[in-house]
Design a protein around this motif. Structure first.
Motif, short mmCIF file in Angstrom:
data_model
loop_
_atom_site.label_atom_id
_atom_site.label_comp_id
_atom_site.label_asym_id
_atom_site.label_seq_id
_atom_site.Cartn_x
_atom_site.Cartn_y
_atom_site.Cartn_z
N UNK A 1 -69.79 29.12 86.97
CA UNK A 1 -69.04 28.28 86.32
C UNK A 1 -69.02 28.70 84.71
N UNK A 2 -67.89 28.54 84.12
CA UNK A 2 -67.71 28.65 82.89
C UNK A 2 -67.08 27.35 82.03
N UNK B 1 -74.68 30.60 76.17
CA UNK B 1 -75.82 30.24 76.88
C UNK B 1 -75.49 30.58 78.36
N UNK B 2 -76.51 31.44 79.13
CA UNK B 2 -76.53 31.02 80.56
C UNK B 2 -77.46 30.37 81.20
N UNK B 3 -77.26 29.29 82.06
CA UNK B 3 -78.30 28.41 82.78
C UNK B 3 -78.03 28.49 84.23
N UNK B 4 -79.17 28.09 85.00
CA UNK B 4 -79.19 27.95 86.43
C UNK B 4 -79.38 26.45 86.65
N UNK B 5 -78.53 25.85 87.58
CA UNK B 5 -78.51 24.72 87.93
C UNK B 5 -78.69 24.55 89.45
N UNK B 6 -79.14 23.41 90.04
CA UNK B 6 -79.57 23.20 91.38
C UNK B 6 -79.16 21.98 91.67
N UNK C 1 -76.47 27.38 91.29
CA UNK C 1 -75.40 28.10 90.78
C UNK C 1 -75.76 28.55 89.19
N UNK C 2 -74.74 29.55 88.70
CA UNK C 2 -75.20 30.00 87.30
C UNK C 2 -74.06 29.39 86.44
N UNK C 3 -74.37 28.84 85.19
CA UNK C 3 -73.12 28.37 84.33
C UNK C 3 -73.24 29.06 83.15
N UNK C 4 -72.22 29.62 82.56
CA UNK C 4 -72.13 30.22 81.39
C UNK C 4 -71.21 29.31 80.17
N UNK C 5 -71.89 29.04 79.34
CA UNK C 5 -71.22 28.22 78.22
C UNK C 5 -71.40 28.72 76.74
#
Length: 548
Positions: free
Chosen positions: A4-5, A164-169, A177-181
């Motif tokens: 996700x971006x 910022x890169x984050x992993x969410x579950x 998933x990984x999210x890039x913001x």
């Protein structure tokens, strides 16, 4: 590649996180909100929605929905009246030994406010639990295009120079998933992991108490005989606590207890009912306990509101006693401040330097507001201590806070909270409220920004409005211009706006999207285009080519 971006990732779906999503979408910025709980808040601590927060809700179209579902707050001196209309609560904070003492008016009135804001703002405060406010906010945020994923937790995050890169579950399926913001807003509360992960410390008076909130139904109105209050402190030594009403049927009793008693399940529902009977002095009271939630009261403010591309907001950056009802409202105002600034940078009409002004503006307000809440906690716990502290008026704290930063072109204030309320149009203050007319409909001067800057010029200030419209067209920034006066863009029936704003007939004020005055020209300028371009260059942190 990330799954996700998104421009902005919001961690936390309480009042602050939902407000951030609302205000980002108001300003056209996509966002993803992640909340580990399955739904919005069910048991609450926050009930007071201040007039300033209602003003912000007004700009995003949810004020009426909140107003319709809320209890109305009226003059505090009416607390003992038995003929108040339904759904009206006086702004009265009382202290008594039992409900019988309230009926006999054997109470200490800790605080009562006029709380009529007709001359200060366009809307009144209300008493509405966050279990009712949050769904309204969520519906509107999603309707405006925000993505909100509940029952989802953040596992880890890291930031670099670009984002910022984050992993969410997903907590139901376990899918990750990984999210890039580009940016992240940490609205994950006082116990959230983002602040500690960033190594940001808190300082203040520390923990001042522990409370077990008990949500219950009981016919207390029949006992009170029509007497009403916002909060009643019950001083039974065996079961001390605070009592307040949520709606027609529900009440909350906040038991003052030890840290071990706030653990889930430590005190059973039956024991809670007995404690309420003891606290209220009604041994045969019929009580239906719905749920409990433990929490701790503290006075602490973080040393930094920002770390790189991560911004702390709400309880993540300030915790304060509930006395005064300031905490949740401060969180909504944090969210508004950072949201429009992020939008300005992401949408390309402001420089990155604008983001530095979030901490410069909101941390002094957060600290001084937390100080005022702590002073009230001491006073309400021990009335004899009240004279020791420099308490400011409730309305001043709520409506009169001020900013000093590079996003304000004017003389800097030395205190975020003034000694007395004086909203007079100076840069750094919320624009003075004056009722105007637009196309035959009444509108407040506070309503005119929201998703754009607004330049408001006096009846002889046409040169300023022309300059503003040229600058908006040239730069692409959201900037609206209004001439205020008879038969102009905004009719000023009472002719009150220039004096209220501190300008002459040919002057103007520049209002930011959050409703605060960024700059003021008391009179006309020789070259208004150049003057305005220079100001916008300074307050938005961007390079602007002067126009005339």
């Amino acid at each position: 590649m990330p799954d996700v971006e998104v421009p902005v990732l919001i961690i936390g779906g309480g009042l602050t996180g939902l407000a951030a999503a609302l205000f980002l979408r108001q300003n056209g910025v996509d966002c993803l909100l992640v909340e580990r709980n399955t739904t919005t808040s069910q048991l609450l601590r926050s009930t007071h929605v201040s007039p300033r927060t209602m003003e912000l809700f007004r700009t995003v179209g949810v004020q009426q929905a909140v107003w319709d579902t809320a209890e109305k707050v009226v003059r505090g001196e009416y607390w003992a009246r038995t003929d108040l209309p339904p759904h009206h609560l006086p702004r009265a904070i009382l202290r008594a030994d039992s409900l019988a003492h309230v009926v006999n008016e054997d109470v200490i009135v800790m605080e009562q406010g006029v709380n009529q804001f007709d001359d200060v703002g366009p809307v009144e405060p209300v008493w509405c639990g966050q279990d009712r406010v949050e769904p309204i906010m969520l519906r509107e945020a999603v309707a405006r295009g925000a993505r909100a994923e509940f029952n989802t937790e953040m596992l880890w995050f890291e930031q670099d120079a670009d984002g910022v890169t984050a992993a969410i579950r997903d907590r139901a399926t376990g899918a990750e998933r990984t999210v890039r913001a580009r940016y992240m807003i940490a609205a994950d509360g006082a116990g959230g992991r983002i602040r500690t992960g960033l190594g940001i410390a808190r300082s203040g008076e520390g923990t001042v108490g522990h409370v077990l909130n008990v949500l219950f139904k009981a016919d207390l109105d029949a006992i009170l005989g029509g007497r009403r209050f916002l909060i009643l402190y019950l001083t039974n030594r065996t079961a001390p606590g605070m009592l307040f009403k949520l709606d027609d049927e529900r009440w909350i009793f906040g038991l003052f207890c030890g840290p071990e008693d706030i653990e889930e399940g430590r005190i059973s529902h039956a024991e809670c009912a007995d404690l309420i009977r003891t606290a209220t002095g009604v041994p045969d009271l019929s009580i239906d306990v719905h749920m409990t939630m433990g929490w701790w009261m503290a006075h602490e403010v973080v040393d930094r509101y920002r770390s790189g591309r991560v911004f702390l907001a709400g309880d993540a950056c300030h915790v304060m006693p509930p006395t005064g009802g300031f905490g949740a409202n401060a969180g909504v105002q944090d969210a508004n401040n950072i949201a429009w600034k992020l939008a300005a940078v992401i949408n390309g009409w402001a420089g990155e330097a604008l983001l530095d002004t979030y901490e410069a503006e909101r941390r002094p307000v957060g600290k001084e507001t937390a100080d005022q809440a702590w002073m009230r906690h001491i006073q309400w716990s021990n009335p004899k201590e009240a004279a020791k502290y420099d308490q400011r008026d409730q309305t001043t704290i709520t409506m009169g806070y001020r900013y000093a930063s590079r996003a304000v072109a004017g003389e800097a204030f030395t205190e975020a909270l003034p000694e007395e309320l004086d909203i007079d149009g100076r840069p750094g203050m919320r624009v003075p409220h004056v009722w105007l007319e637009r196309d035959g409909e009444r509108v407040s001067s506070v309503d005119l920004a929201g998703d754009a800057y607004a330049l408001l010029a006096g009846p002889e200030g046409a040169a300023w409005t022309r300059a503003a419209r040229r600058e908006a067209e040239r730069s692409g920034m959201p900037l609206r211009a209004y001439a205020v006066g008879p038969a102009m863009d905004l009719d000023d029936p009472g002719g009150a706006f220039p004096e209220a704003a501190g300008i002459g007939p040919s002057g103007a004020v520049l209002v930011r999207p959050d409703g605060f005055v960024a700059w003021r020209a008391e009179e006309a300028a020789e070259d208004p285009g150049t003057a305005l371009a220079k100001v916008l260059d300074a307050v938005t942190g961007r390079a602007v080519t002067a126009t005339s």
